[in-house]
Design a protein around this motif. Structure first.
Motif, PDB file in Angstrom:
ATOM      1  N   GLU A  96       0.800  -1.226   0.000  1.00  0.00           N
ATOM      2  CA  GLU A  96       0.000   0.000   0.000  1.00  0.00           C
ATOM      3  C   GLU A  96       0.833   1.276   0.000  1.00  0.00           C
ATOM      4  O   GLU A  96       0.410   2.295  -0.528  1.00  0.00           O
ATOM      5  CB  GLU A  96      -0.922   0.010   1.235  1.00  0.00           C
ATOM      6  N   GLY A  97       2.005   1.242   0.656  1.00  0.00           N
ATOM      7  CA  GLY A  97       2.791   2.454   0.843  1.00  0.00           C
ATOM      8  C   GLY A  97       3.651   2.817  -0.366  1.00  0.00           C
ATOM      9  O   GLY A  97       3.836   2.025  -1.294  1.00  0.00           O
ATOM     10  N   PRO A  98       4.233   4.024  -0.336  1.00  0.00           N
ATOM     11  CA  PRO A  98       5.062   4.479  -1.463  1.00  0.00           C
ATOM     12  C   PRO A  98       6.524   4.046  -1.364  1.00  0.00           C
ATOM     13  O   PRO A  98       7.226   4.072  -2.380  1.00  0.00           O
ATOM     14  CB  PRO A  98       4.948   6.007  -1.355  1.00  0.00           C
ATOM     15  N   HIS A  99       6.990   3.626  -0.175  1.00  0.00           N
ATOM     16  CA  HIS A  99       8.411   3.338   0.017  1.00  0.00           C
ATOM     17  C   HIS A  99       8.665   1.851  -0.246  1.00  0.00           C
ATOM     18  O   HIS A  99       8.828   1.057   0.670  1.00  0.00           O
ATOM     19  CB  HIS A  99       8.846   3.726   1.430  1.00  0.00           C
ATOM     20  N   MET A 100       8.714   1.502  -1.512  1.00  0.00           N
ATOM     21  CA  MET A 100       8.852   0.097  -1.886  1.00  0.00           C
ATOM     22  C   MET A 100      10.242  -0.442  -1.537  1.00  0.00           C
ATOM     23  O   MET A 100      10.396  -1.512  -0.953  1.00  0.00           O
ATOM     24  CB  MET A 100       8.575  -0.059  -3.376  1.00  0.00           C
ATOM     25  N   VAL A 102       4.019 -12.358   2.256  1.00  0.00           N
ATOM     26  CA  VAL A 102       5.317 -11.912   1.742  1.00  0.00           C
ATOM     27  C   VAL A 102       5.461 -12.289   0.276  1.00  0.00           C
ATOM     28  O   VAL A 102       5.892 -11.471  -0.560  1.00  0.00           O
ATOM     29  CB  VAL A 102       6.459 -12.522   2.580  1.00  0.00           C
ATOM     30  N   ILE A 103       5.103 -13.524  -0.061  1.00  0.00           N
ATOM     31  CA  ILE A 103       5.219 -13.966  -1.455  1.00  0.00           C
ATOM     32  C   ILE A 103       4.301 -13.146  -2.358  1.00  0.00           C
ATOM     33  O   ILE A 103       4.690 -12.727  -3.462  1.00  0.00           O
ATOM     34  CB  ILE A 103       4.882 -15.472  -1.545  1.00  0.00           C
ATOM     35  N   ARG A 104       3.075 -12.862  -1.880  1.00  0.00           N
ATOM     36  CA  ARG A 104       2.155 -12.060  -2.679  1.00  0.00           C
ATOM     37  C   ARG A 104       2.685 -10.650  -2.881  1.00  0.00           C
ATOM     38  O   ARG A 104       2.629 -10.088  -3.977  1.00  0.00           O
ATOM     39  CB  ARG A 104       0.792 -12.026  -1.988  1.00  0.00           C
ATOM     40  N   ALA A 105       3.267 -10.060  -1.819  1.00  0.00           N
ATOM     41  CA  ALA A 105       3.811  -8.703  -1.932  1.00  0.00           C
ATOM     42  C   ALA A 105       5.011  -8.660  -2.874  1.00  0.00           C
ATOM     43  O   ALA A 105       5.147  -7.736  -3.685  1.00  0.00           O
ATOM     44  CB  ALA A 105       4.196  -8.190  -0.545  1.00  0.00           C
ATOM     45  N   LEU A 106       5.891  -9.657  -2.782  1.00  0.00           N
ATOM     46  CA  LEU A 106       7.071  -9.669  -3.656  1.00  0.00           C
ATOM     47  C   LEU A 106       6.673  -9.881  -5.110  1.00  0.00           C
ATOM     48  O   LEU A 106       7.290  -9.293  -6.025  1.00  0.00           O
ATOM     49  CB  LEU A 106       8.038 -10.756  -3.203  1.00  0.00           C
ATOM     50  N   LYS A 107       5.670 -10.710  -5.355  1.00  0.00           N
ATOM     51  CA  LYS A 107       5.207 -10.884  -6.736  1.00  0.00           C
ATOM     52  C   LYS A 107       4.593  -9.595  -7.272  1.00  0.00           C
ATOM     53  O   LYS A 107       4.782  -9.242  -8.443  1.00  0.00           O
ATOM     54  CB  LYS A 107       4.186 -12.024  -6.795  1.00  0.00           C
ATOM     55  N   LYS A 108       3.892  -8.887  -6.399  1.00  0.00           N
ATOM     56  CA  LYS A 108       3.313  -7.616  -6.821  1.00  0.00           C
ATOM     57  C   LYS A 108       4.406  -6.607  -7.153  1.00  0.00           C
ATOM     58  O   LYS A 108       4.339  -5.893  -8.162  1.00  0.00           O
ATOM     59  CB  LYS A 108       2.407  -7.070  -5.715  1.00  0.00           C
ATOM     60  N   VAL A 109       5.454  -6.562  -6.316  1.00  0.00           N
ATOM     61  CA  VAL A 109       6.584  -5.674  -6.594  1.00  0.00           C
ATOM     62  C   VAL A 109       7.261  -6.058  -7.891  1.00  0.00           C
ATOM     63  O   VAL A 109       7.607  -5.196  -8.725  1.00  0.00           O
ATOM     64  CB  VAL A 109       7.582  -5.716  -5.413  1.00  0.00           C
ATOM     65  N   GLN A 110       7.435  -7.354  -8.109  1.00  0.00           N
ATOM     66  CA  GLN A 110       8.081  -7.816  -9.331  1.00  0.00           C
ATOM     67  C   GLN A 110       7.281  -7.406 -10.566  1.00  0.00           C
ATOM     68  O   GLN A 110       7.843  -6.911 -11.558  1.00  0.00           O
ATOM     69  CB  GLN A 110       8.229  -9.335  -9.290  1.00  0.00           C
ATOM     70  N   ASN A 111       5.960  -7.591 -10.519  1.00  0.00           N
ATOM     71  CA  ASN A 111       5.135  -7.221 -11.669  1.00  0.00           C
ATOM     72  C   ASN A 111       5.144  -5.714 -11.908  1.00  0.00           C
ATOM     73  O   ASN A 111       5.236  -5.260 -13.059  1.00  0.00           O
ATOM     74  CB  ASN A 111       3.704  -7.715 -11.448  1.00  0.00           C
ATOM     75  N   GLU A 112       5.069  -4.949 -10.802  1.00  0.00           N
ATOM     76  CA  GLU A 112       5.065  -3.493 -10.979  1.00  0.00           C
ATOM     77  C   GLU A 112       6.406  -2.993 -11.500  1.00  0.00           C
ATOM     78  O   GLU A 112       6.452  -2.111 -12.376  1.00  0.00           O
ATOM     79  CB  GLU A 112       4.724  -2.823  -9.644  1.00  0.00           C
ATOM     80  N   VAL A 113       7.505  -3.540 -10.973  1.00  0.00           N
ATOM     81  CA  VAL A 113       8.824  -3.112 -11.448  1.00  0.00           C
ATOM     82  C   VAL A 113       9.029  -3.520 -12.898  1.00  0.00           C
ATOM     83  O   VAL A 113       9.598  -2.759 -13.702  1.00  0.00           O
ATOM     84  CB  VAL A 113       9.921  -3.700 -10.536  1.00  0.00           C
ATOM     85  N   ALA A 114       8.560  -4.742 -13.247  1.00  0.00           N
ATOM     86  CA  ALA A 114       8.700  -5.178 -14.647  1.00  0.00           C
ATOM     87  C   ALA A 114       7.895  -4.284 -15.580  1.00  0.00           C
ATOM     88  O   ALA A 114       8.381  -3.874 -16.642  1.00  0.00           O
ATOM     89  CB  ALA A 114       8.247  -6.632 -14.772  1.00  0.00           C
ATOM     90  N   ALA A 115       6.651  -3.952 -15.184  1.00  0.00           N
ATOM     91  CA  ALA A 115       5.836  -3.062 -16.028  1.00  0.00           C
ATOM     92  C   ALA A 115       6.451  -1.685 -16.111  1.00  0.00           C
ATOM     93  O   ALA A 115       6.478  -1.054 -17.201  1.00  0.00           O
ATOM     94  CB  ALA A 115       4.412  -2.988 -15.450  1.00  0.00           C
TER      95      ALA A 115
END
Length: 861
Positions: A779-783, A815-828
């Motif tokens: 949710e936060g901005p500090h990924m 944790v796994i869900r958050a890391l996958k979300k970070v991975q998808n957002e960073v990839a996009a």
């Protein structure tokens, strides 16, 4: 290899004798198991065993109303006072008498002890007072009963209490002298009174006797008398009279235990037939009855809310918690009611399987301590079990069968038998799970079966004595067998010739085992030797003389001292550590020995139990217990059962398993099985006391701020901004559980200090920190800041998270869900930035070309 193993938990035994106690919140249940106490968390489905041990089996336990002090008393009246929260022993005390009941007063200031024919009231030790040299101070002693006191019940205001006795009476006592009160004897029963309770308004008393009679008492004038029969003065005299009498009518079954919940007016009665009944008072309406055991129910209790009923049956070691409103079991656990023979760890270390002489195979969850499933297909004692690939379990039994079990569907899918009826005593499975072999004490041959087809492939002959042990190499290269003919044979069963090479020993071989790398084997012999052999060269690498190490413990009937008793001077079970550097060995003794393979030296010695109720736990017998007729412990001072129904055998012919003779024996301490967990962080031992777990990670999650009352948002911000103590501020914020405060502390911690803060964080807050960090990553901005926290958490506590994944399973999914979300957002974002950069890089060249064209056009014009 680390060797600092400490006792961690006790599985396989859920109830032995004594009483059961619910915690004040009603979510946990305390049960005495031998000379230890186990706590079952009924909400989170976990259990743990306290580390302290009594000298004998525990007779009674009591928990203070605040849930802080646990008082336990053994059969000799020796008490241990324990801090329930910290699990630490505070004080030892001796009541010098057999204790039949133990109850704290509702306000927690006193506790009453039924010691023989008298009742003693003691002050509860309080932390508000200064530390005392002798914290147990007797308030008063009450006498008046003519036989042993059975139970004690306090009134709701802690001013009075009731006692029941075998002298057929119940008595009312006051804690302090009260004006107008006279201690009263309630005598109306014709058998031993099991329990007595006050009603909620304390206007009534209910008493229940062993013959199934329930009496309701009221403080009134004599009921039924007419005014003309008695004079007015005598009519005005008030006392406790029986106003109603009810009977349970359970076909001559005796009442063994009873409990009353005064808020709900609910009475629970357990009978000698294994039936319990629920009754609503004062109308005596029967709610329902249920049979839950084949033997009598020894104890029953009700939790604070009145929803759950806990039952204990010691004959078969049963522990049940029943939710009577929904008529469903909360837990239904039963240990082995016969001696355990062997155990095995699953490949992931999350499950432990035990087998016993009762013919049952039980699967235990290593994390929670609860039994998952019980297999009862074997009709005789199970002697050996072993895991194979794909969650397959194999077992050998004295009923002449080897069975294969699927631990995913929990069923027996294959049974292997020999052409002639044999009693299999050992078992081995190759690494691929295709071949299973078994040996017997009746035949000198080794039987091999194909797991897929179930056919008998071969009978290996060569031994000249009974087969005592089998072991397949983990890589499947060889099979090793040990026999009473004083040889160990190495078989090459996958070659064309199927040759075997004998390795001579000095005595009968009791156990053989491969090292995890399949290059070395260890053999245990009857003369107390451990011999190490190189498999390829058949060369002896070394040996250990363990006779003096394991020797110890004298039985009551022994004519020899412990030092000269040959029965305890050999190892019957051995196990390699996960890395193969150490060997665990144990036998018919109270000791487990850990040896270093390279040097042959004794690294550590574990004492299984100090319980004097078991034979073989003391080195020297006390001469004062020796009489002209022999040792006092062997003299039956009870005689035959006092009641006729206890002497009558009502079992059906052919319905009893095992030894059908009735005798009184003392159990002997011994270790029948050992196994290291695949992680190497713990090992399990199958003992007379139960399945004992020893672990390196036996650290209680201690919260250093539990005792601190000066925790406020102001002090938290002071620690954060002024003291710059980020760890203290974070823990205080978690203690206050204010999201805004946790957020403020979280973002104020510098990124460079995050690894230090996480490294010092108590593990009790680890799951909460994971939930918080993953929530702010999503949710936060500090990924990147959140990823620094996640990396620091797994660097500092990764091993603990891996070995206790059941406790943080939900957090790990987040944790796994958050890391996958970070991975998808960073990839996009990377793809989008790539397109933007390509566009921007192409802009200067296009603009320059346009300028050149414009300049050329101007020159031309």
């Amino acid at each position: 290899m680390k060797v600092g193993f400490n006792f961690s938990n006790l599985l396989g035994t859920v109830y032995c004798s004594g009483n059961l106690v619910f915690t004040p919140d009603g979510n946990s249940l305390l049960s005495p198991v031998g000379n230890k106490v186990t706590c079952f968390d009924l909400v989170n489905n976990k259990s743990f065993t306290f580390g302290f041990e009594h000298r004998k089996n525990i007779a009674r336990i009591a928990l203070s109303p605040q849930g802080t002090l646990l008082l336990s008393v053994d059969e000799d009246g020796r008490a241990i006072l324990t801090n329930f929260v910290r699990r630490t022993v505070l004080h030892h005390f001796n009541f010098k008498s057999v204790v039949h009941d133990l109850q704290f007063s509702p306000d927690g200031t006193n506790f009453a002890v039924a010691a023989g024919r008298k009742t003693e009231v003691w002050r509860t030790p309080s932390y508000n007072e200064e530390r005392e040299f002798a914290p147990f101070i007797k308030h008063r002693e009450y006498t008046g009963h003519y036989d042993s006191v059975n139970s004690i019940t306090w009134s709701g205001d802690s001013r009075f209490f009731l006692t029941t006795s075998k002298d057929l009476t119940a008595r009312v006592w006051s804690l302090n002298p009260t004006e107008g009160f006279v201690p009263t004897a309630l005598s109306s029963h014709k058998d031993s009174v099991v329990g007595a309770w006050f009603s909620k308004d304390q206007e009534k008393i209910y008493t229940c006797s062993r013959d199934g009679t329930l009496c309701e008492w009221q403080y009134t004038t004599k009921p039924g008398q007419e005014s003309e029969e008695e004079d007015a003065e005598e009519k005005r005299i008030e006392r406790w009279y029986v106003v109603h009498r009810n009977y349970f009518l359970q076909n001559n079954a005796k009442v063994k235990c009873a409990a009353f919940h005064k808020e709900l007016n609910l009475l629970v009665v357990g009978f000698s037939t294994g039936v319990f009944g629920l009754y609503e008072l004062p109308e005596f309406n029967m709610i329902h009855t249920l049979s839950i055991s084949q033997n009598g129910i020894d104890f029953v209790t009700i939790n604070a809310s009145g929803e759950w009923l806990a039952f204990g049956a010691s004959k078969l070691g049963q522990l049940l918690v029943w939710e009577w409103q929904s008529e469903s079991y909360v837990i239904k656990q039963q240990g082995h009611y016969d001696a355990m023979n062997t155990l095995a760890y699953s490949s992931d270390g999350q499950r432990i399987v035990t087998a016993a002489d009762d013919g049952r195979i039980k699967v235990w969850d290593a994390t929670s301590g609860f039994c998952i499933v019980t297999f009862t297909e074997h009709t005789s004692g199970v002697t050996a079990i072993q895991f194979s690939v794909r969650n397959l379990l194999f077992s050998a039994s004295l009923d002449g069968s080897v069975r294969a079990w699927d631990l995913i569907r929990y069923r027996n899918f294959k049974t292997f038998t020999a052409p002639s009826r044999l009693q299999f005593s050992c078992l081995a499975v190759d690494g691929s799970g295709e071949i299973v072999c078994a040996g017997s004490l009746d035949s000198f041959d080794i039987h091999l079966w194909n797991v897929q087809t179930g056919q008998l492939l071969e009978r290996l002959s060569g031994h000249e004595g009974p087969i005592s042990s089998l072991s397949f190499a983990p890589d499947g290269s060889s099979l090793v067998s040990g026999s009473w003919d004083r040889t160990v044979r190495v078989w090459s069963i996958f070659t064309r010739t199927q040759t075997s090479e004998p390795l001579p020993q000095q005595a009968d071989v009791l156990a053989v085992i491969h090292r995890p790398d399949s290059k070395q084997l260890t053999a245990s012999t009857l003369d107390g030797q451990l011999t190490f052999w190189e498999i390829e060269t058949a060369e002896q690498l070394g040996h250990v003389d363990g006779k003096k190490d394991i020797s110890g413990g004298r039985k009551v009937s022994d004519r020899r001292t412990a030092a000269s008793n040959p029965a305890t001077k050999h190892f019957t079970t051995i196990a390699y550590s996960a890395d193969g550097t150490c060997v665990l060995a144990a036998g018919n003794s109270k000791y487990i020995c850990l040896y270093d393979v390279a040097t042959g030296s004794l690294v550590k010695k574990f004492t299984v139990s100090v319980n004097l109720s078991l034979d073989g736990t003391q080195e020297f017998l006390n001469s004062k217990n020796l009489t002209e007729a022999g040792p006092m412990e062997l003299i039956d001072d009870q005689g035959e059962a006092s009641d006729l129904e206890d002497r009558i055998d009502r079992t059906l012919p052919g319905a009893t398993r095992g030894d059908m003779s009735s005798r009184k024996v003392r159990p002997e301490i011994r270790v029948t099985g050992l196994s290291f967990s695949p992680t190497g962080r713990s090992f399990a031992a199958a003992t007379t006391e139960g399945l004992m777990i020893y672990s390196l990670d036996n650290t209680l999650m201690f919260d250093p701020f539990d005792l601190d009352v000066d925790i406020t948002p102001a002090t938290t911000l002071h620690a954060l901004n002024v003291e710059k103590d980020y760890l203290k501020a974070l823990v205080m914020a978690f203690r206050l559980n204010e999201k805004y405060l946790i957020h403020q502390v979280y973002e104020s911690i510098p990124a460079d200090d995050v690894p230090l803060v996480v490294g010092g964080l108590p593990r009790v807050y680890l799951s909460r920190l994971l939930r918080f960090v993953t929530g702010f990553i999503e949710e936060g901005p500090h990924m990147e800041f959140g990823l620094v926290w996640v990396e620091a958490i797994f660097e500092s506590h990764g091993r603990w998270v891996k070995e206790n994944r059941a406790e943080v399973e939900a957090e790990m999914r987040r944790v796994i869900r958050a890391l996958k979300k970070v991975q998808n957002e960073v990839a996009a974002l990377g793809d989008e930035n790539g397109y933007t950069l390509d566009y921007l890089l192409s802009q200067p060249a296009t603009q320059k070309k346009r300028q050149e064209l414009d300049e050329g056009f101007l020159v031309a014009s």
